[in-house]
Design a protein around this motif. Structure first.
Motif, PDB file in Angstrom:
ATOM      1  N   LEU A  28       0.837  -1.212   0.000  1.00 33.33           N
ATOM      2  CA  LEU A  28       0.000   0.000   0.000  1.00 33.33           C
ATOM      3  C   LEU A  28       0.867   1.257   0.000  1.00 33.33           C
ATOM      4  O   LEU A  28       0.535   2.255  -0.632  1.00 33.33           O
ATOM      5  CB  LEU A  28      -0.918   0.024   1.222  1.00 33.33           C
ATOM      6  N   PHE A  29       2.016   1.181   0.719  1.00 30.64           N
ATOM      7  CA  PHE A  29       2.891   2.350   0.787  1.00 30.64           C
ATOM      8  C   PHE A  29       3.438   2.716  -0.589  1.00 30.64           C
ATOM      9  O   PHE A  29       3.731   3.868  -0.860  1.00 30.64           O
ATOM     10  CB  PHE A  29       4.066   2.090   1.742  1.00 30.64           C
ATOM     11  N   ALA A  69      -3.225   9.482   4.801  1.00 32.60           N
ATOM     12  CA  ALA A  69      -3.165   8.822   6.109  1.00 32.60           C
ATOM     13  C   ALA A  69      -1.968   7.881   6.191  1.00 32.60           C
ATOM     14  O   ALA A  69      -1.368   7.714   7.243  1.00 32.60           O
ATOM     15  CB  ALA A  69      -4.444   8.046   6.369  1.00 32.60           C
ATOM     16  N   LEU A  70      -1.616   7.277   5.071  1.00 25.92           N
ATOM     17  CA  LEU A  70      -0.508   6.332   5.070  1.00 25.92           C
ATOM     18  C   LEU A  70       0.837   7.042   5.197  1.00 25.92           C
ATOM     19  O   LEU A  70       1.747   6.556   5.845  1.00 25.92           O
ATOM     20  CB  LEU A  70      -0.516   5.499   3.786  1.00 25.92           C
ATOM     21  N   HIS A  71       0.944   8.206   4.534  1.00 24.76           N
ATOM     22  CA  HIS A  71       2.268   8.809   4.422  1.00 24.76           C
ATOM     23  C   HIS A  71       2.466  10.039   5.285  1.00 24.76           C
ATOM     24  O   HIS A  71       3.575  10.315   5.721  1.00 24.76           O
ATOM     25  CB  HIS A  71       2.549   9.177   2.956  1.00 24.76           C
ATOM     26  N   LYS A  72       1.394  10.821   5.495  1.00 20.73           N
ATOM     27  CA  LYS A  72       1.581  12.104   6.185  1.00 20.73           C
ATOM     28  C   LYS A  72       1.741  11.901   7.687  1.00 20.73           C
ATOM     29  O   LYS A  72       1.158  10.990   8.268  1.00 20.73           O
ATOM     30  CB  LYS A  72       0.379  13.012   5.923  1.00 20.73           C
ATOM     31  N   ALA A  73       2.538  12.797   8.281  1.00 21.64           N
ATOM     32  CA  ALA A  73       2.666  12.764   9.744  1.00 21.64           C
ATOM     33  C   ALA A  73       1.334  13.211  10.340  1.00 21.64           C
ATOM     34  O   ALA A  73       0.745  14.188   9.907  1.00 21.64           O
ATOM     35  CB  ALA A  73       3.786  13.691  10.184  1.00 21.64           C
ATOM     36  N   LEU A  74       0.872  12.470  11.308  1.00 20.76           N
ATOM     37  CA  LEU A  74      -0.426  12.773  11.899  1.00 20.76           C
ATOM     38  C   LEU A  74      -0.237  13.269  13.322  1.00 20.76           C
ATOM     39  O   LEU A  74       0.604  12.764  14.063  1.00 20.76           O
ATOM     40  CB  LEU A  74      -1.301  11.520  11.922  1.00 20.76           C
TER      41      LEU A  74
END
Lengths: 710, 317
Positions: free
Chosen positions: A656-657, A680-685
């Motif tokens: 998925l990444f 959601a997978l890559h960004k800093a949350l």
């Protein structure tokens, strides 16, 4: 394939074709015996069912035999050995898809973990096939209490208990032939280490004392030794009373586990890593959370000592220098030796790797060997079984960095099977330490367990285990049961009460009891979860829409009542005034209630069910990994409609990444969903504090439910 | 074990004399002994009621108590309508005067309540919802009481709640009967284990009168951060605090998933076991061993147009 040992041969002869419960000592490698046993049935004229849970042991076994494991779809047509999960077997048996009457026998792995569905499967088998064998095996003697062993024996309908402890004379003689040359290295702890150990033990005993004080009568068996044992042992001790423990007690247990981890890492790692492990415990956040051991003087001295130990002169773990000495010694010879160092944890292996190669900057985490003079030194974490590892490296010298009973046994067995070359085993242990104590405790615990089992076996008179399998009938009519419900005990109990249980994939409800009555069963934790997530609201809506008499069956136990989500439940009753609630204190009571509800009513209609339900839908949980399925279903942009597509097309998180937003849009169905999944997978949350500030949560009259009546 | 005075000592007599003469009739026909008992206890309960009235002199409805007592045994419905002559404040929680002395009233602290003679139920939080209160201990002695009360409120409310206080040691057989009665009488059974809990339940029914269902409905528009926390919590042994830690240490899911095991182990709250479990879980392929992508997708096609709600609570092993 190496030759069979004498005890293995005898074990096999004892087991072939008879009803038995076999309990062996850990590390004796009964897996090999099971393999030989099952290999004998690899013939289309036989049909042997192996009831498994997809455990690693089962996967290895299936792989060795060349048959699909129970996680895959099975077919009974071709005979031979078939691996199947208990749930699938139950459903297939109830639908008459498996010729149980002509099955040669059933093999049950991990007999200590028999649950409701396994018991149901075995009972169905016994009812329809009085002659086929049932053979259950386990290598966890400590999991069998006297009560438990009888329960398991009733479940498998036999009174033939086979015990194979390490002290069995045949085992002793088989393993005493060629033994590895053992060198015990008793390393002494440094002064500061000893002091730290004392402090930790003091703190641990404080936790245990507090636990017993807070829960009089509940935890009387608990002592420091118990708390030091493996977390699983502790958990098993606590499980029966877990729901009765307050938050303070639970925190104490968590703290005891933390302290235990510290004790272990004190023995395993160097001063710097130990200090690093302490760091999070010094934070204000932890201090607030913890049960108060931080306030004791022992805690203070723990921190001071750990700091001092990691001062100007860094203290290395004495075991490390001992290890280096051994390597130096062994590598002096000109011969090309292979040395295998076994440590319990991968982390320790990496630390040792860095220390022994003097390569602090090593970033290659995958490197697990190095050369020392002419010697090849391998560093591996302890795994079970050890045999493939030993066969692959064929080392002559083995260094056990952590004391571990199972590893020692496996080395013994390996040596007995392969007399040449003779192994030299270095056993590195801190003399007089908790580590040594733990090793001895583990040995003693197993011995005690076996002795209790031997007594149990002696007291087990013939015919004491009832072989009453009950009758299969539809005296009380039919209940349609959702296939997912077969994990619970209720379908089994209904079947015992002479109700015909019809497995079906239900879209609405868990049990269709009469034409109009549909039941959704919830345990208290399910109730809490499904009220919070909104699932119960949906389920209630669907039931109300499809059935005249929707029922919510709440199964609660003793002290569960303080956890009941009353307010939410009340809101549900206000929204669904037609929803009836049945309160049941046990699965038995539930079964009785359901049978009672059937009286005088029309049978549930398969046609009606078929109109809104469908048979044989491949279920998500049969095809996808449970954890990852839940994980992915929580991700932004993923919902119940596109979950299957994301899971099957996505493959894994790693894949998925690598996908861009467009590709993810394809998976999720819409561009917006793809975009939100991508970010959601890559960004800093981070928690959006501003948003929560602008829109404060409306919580009028928020009131805590009274937890206990004083 | 505490028994409510109006129930245990003089309950039956009290009830029958005021409004439910049929109970008395039943008792007369079934057993003289019981009738005698109820007669003798009637006095006790009235005096008990008198004391209560002294304590709460402002209760306007209390005067109906004596009036009601003089009503000829007969149609209970006409009796109750004749009483509701005064203004009824429907914004308050209405309590049947029969509940005077019930300890649960002490625990209703957050909503206004008043005695109201005219209601059929014991507690009436809204016009469409009525609550009957039953002590299990009392029910054990007087099983008929409940039947009469149920008759009295049938067809009166949309939501009929039977609030049962579990104050009886051997509750299981009684619970079974009560479950059955509620199914037959189309009532919603709610259990409380103490007077306090019962009081809070009654109170909550009033407070939730106009409550929107949001609290128990799915929230889709959660922030991505919280959704991610929820996702990480799906991994066994990872709790909320761990998930928050992971996100603050690593930032994004990608970094968490690609972090070496060693880094995970160093996170506060993570032991080697937990770290390894997380590390392994995040690397697991979605599809189970032996299931091909085609199989899974084929199933997806079959499922199309099917809003099946997958039960997420099925744990394996």
């Amino acid at each position: 394939m190496t030759r069979m040992l004498e005890y293995e041969r005898q074990l096999l002869l004892d087991m072939v074709g008879v009803n038995c419960l076999l309990i062996s000592a850990a590390g004796l490698d009964i897996e090999r015996v099971m393999e030989s046993l099952l290999r004998a049935y690899l013939d289309p004229r036989n049909l042997v069912l192996v009831v498994g849970t997809g455990s690693e042991q089962e996967l290895r076994l299936a792989n060795a035999l060349g048959v699909p494991p129970s996680t895959q779809k099975c077919s009974y047509d071709e005979g031979g050995v078939v691996f199947v999960t208990a749930r699938v077997l139950v459903v297939d048996a109830l639908r008459d898809r498996v010729p149980l009457a002509s099955v040669t026998g059933v093999v049950m792995l991990r007999a200590h973990a028999i649950l409701a569905q396994e018991a149901f499967a075995l009972r169905l088998f016994r009812q329809r096939n009085p002659t086929g064998f049932i053979c259950a095996v386990s290598d966890a003697p400590s999991r069998f209490s006297s009560h438990n062993v009888r329960k398991v024996m009733r479940t498998i309908f036999c009174d033939n208990l086979l015990l194979w402890p390490r002290f069995h004379s045949v085992v002793v003689s088989a393993l005493s032939g060629v033994t590895p040359e053992v060198v015990e290295l008793h390393v002494t702890m440094t002064q500061s280490m000893l002091k730290i150990q004392t402090a930790l033990l003091e703190l641990l005993s404080y936790c245990v004392r507090e636990l017993r004080r807070l829960n009089p009568g509940l935890l009387d068996e608990l002592n420091v030794e118990e708390a030091l044992a493996s977390p699983r042992t502790l958990q098993r001790l606590l499980d029966p009373v877990w729901h009765q423990l307050g938050p303070k007690s639970r925190q104490l247990i968590a703290d005891a586990k933390t302290l235990r981890t510290l004790l272990r890492s004190l023995c395993q790692s160097d001063s710097a890593s130990f200090l690093a492990q302490l760091a999070p415990l010094r934070t204000a956040e932890y201090a607030q959370r913890s049960s108060g051991w931080l306030l004791l003087p022992a805690a203070e001295s723990l921190f001071v000592l750990a700091k001092g130990r990691d001062g100007n002169e860094k203290e290395i773990c004495p075991k490390w220098s001992a290890l280096a000495d051994v390597l130096e010694e062994e590598a002096k010879d000109d011969g090309e030796n292979k040395i295998l160092i076994l440590a319990e944890e991968r982390r320790t292996c990496r630390q040792l790797m860095r220390y022994l190669t003097k390569d602090e900057a090593s970033s290659e985490d995958d490197q697990t060997f190095f050369k020392k003079n002419n010697c090849l030194v391998f560093l591996e974490p302890l795994v079970s079984p050890l045999e493939p590892l030993l066969a692959a490296f064929s080392p002559r010298i083995i260094i056990l960095y952590d004391a571990n009973v199972v590893a020692v046994r496996q080395l013994e067995v390996f040596q007995a099977r392969n007399p040449e070359p003779r192994l030299r085993v270095y056993f590195v242990v801190f003399g007089g330490s908790v580590e040594e104590q733990l090793y001895l405790t583990a040995l003693r615990r197993e011995k005690d367990a076996f002795e209790a089992l031997v007594r149990e076996k002696a007291s087990l008179g013939a015919g004491e285990v009832s072989v009453d399998v009950g009758v299969e009938s539809a005296k009380h009519g039919i209940v349609l049961v959702d296939v997912r419900e077969f994990r619970s005990e209720l379908p089994n109990l209904l079947h015992q009460k002479e109700v015909r249980v019809e497995p079906i994939t239900l879209k609405v409800g868990d049990y269709i009891v009469t034409r109009d009555l549909c039941v959704e069963r919830k345990s208290v934790s399910d109730l809490i979860g499904s009220l919070n997530s909104g699932r119960l609201h949906k389920q209630a809506t669907a039931m109300q829409r499809n059935y005249k008499r929707p029922v919510l069956l709440i199964e609660f136990e003793g002290k569960d009542v303080t956890r009941l989500p009353m307010q939410r439940l009340q809101l549900l009753t206000l929204l669904f005034p037609r929803l009836r609630i049945i309160w049941s204190p046990s699965p038995h009571a539930s079964a009785e209630m359901l049978v009672e509800l059937k009286a005088g009513h029309d049978e549930p209609s398969l046609e009606h069910a078929a109109a809104s339900h469908r048979y044989d839908t491949p279920l998500l949980h049969e095809q996808f990994d449970t954890t990852m399925r839940e994980f992915v279903s929580c991700l932004p942009g993923v919902h119940s409609k596109n979950l299957r597509s994301v899971l099957s097309r996505g493959g894994s998180l790693v894949q998925l990444f690598t996908m861009d937003a467009a590709k993810l849009a394809e998976l999720t169905g819409t561009a917006a969903a793809g975009q939100s999944l991508h970010s959601a997978l890559h960004k800093a949350l981070s928690p959006n504090l501003q948003a929560s500030y602008v829109k404060p949560k409306k919580q009028p009259l928020k009131r805590k439910w009274p937890s206990k009546k004083t | 074990m505490k028994i409510f005075p109006f129930h245990a000592t003089g309950g039956a007599g009290f009830v029958s004399a005021v409004e439910r003469p049929c109970v008395l009739n039943y008792l007369k026909s079934s057993s003289i002994g019981v009738q005698d008992k109820s007669d003798s206890m009637d006095g006790a309960s009235s005096s008990g009621g008198g004391q209560l009235r002294d304590v709460l002199p402002n209760l306007s409805k209390s005067k109906f108590y004596d009036q009601a007592k003089q009503l000829p045994p007969g149609d209970p419905a006409s009796a109750s309508t004749s009483k509701s002559s005064g203004p009824v404040n429907y914004s308050a929680l209405l309590v049947n005067p029969k509940q005077k002395g019930n300890p649960l009233l002490k625990h209703i602290t957050s909503v206004a309540w008043q005695f109201e003679e005219g209601i059929a139920a014991d507690y009436q939080p809204t016009r469409t919802a009525g609550i009957l209160f039953l002590s299990m201990q009392y029910h054990n002695l007087n099983p008929e009481y409940l039947h009469e009360r149920i008759k009295g409120i049938s067809n009166m409310y949309d939501l009929r709640v039977l609030l049962v206080q579990v104050d009886f040691a051997n509750s299981e057989p009684l619970l079974r009967t009560l479950n059955r009665i509620c199914l037959l009488a189309q009532m919603t059974l709610v259990l409380a284990w103490s007077a306090e809990q019962a009081g809070k339940i009654v109170e909550t029914y009033k407070m939730y009168e106009n409550k929107p269902p949001d609290m128990i409905m799915e929230r889709n528009a959660d922030e991505p951060y919280f959704q991610m926390v929820k996702a990480l919590c799906c991994v066994p042994s990872v709790n909320r605090a761990d998930a928050v830690t992971l996100l603050s240490v690593f930032g994004s899911l990608e970094k968490i998933a690609k972090a070496p095991l060693e880094k995970l182990e160093l996170c506060p709250g993570f032991g080697p076991a937990k770290a390894e479990r997380l590390w392994r879980a995040l690397r697991k392929p979605f599809l189970r061993l032996g299931v091909t992508q085609e199989d899974a997708l084929k199933a997806a096609e079959e499922e199309e147009g099917d809003d099946e709600e997958e039960d997420l609570n099925d744990y394996d092993g």
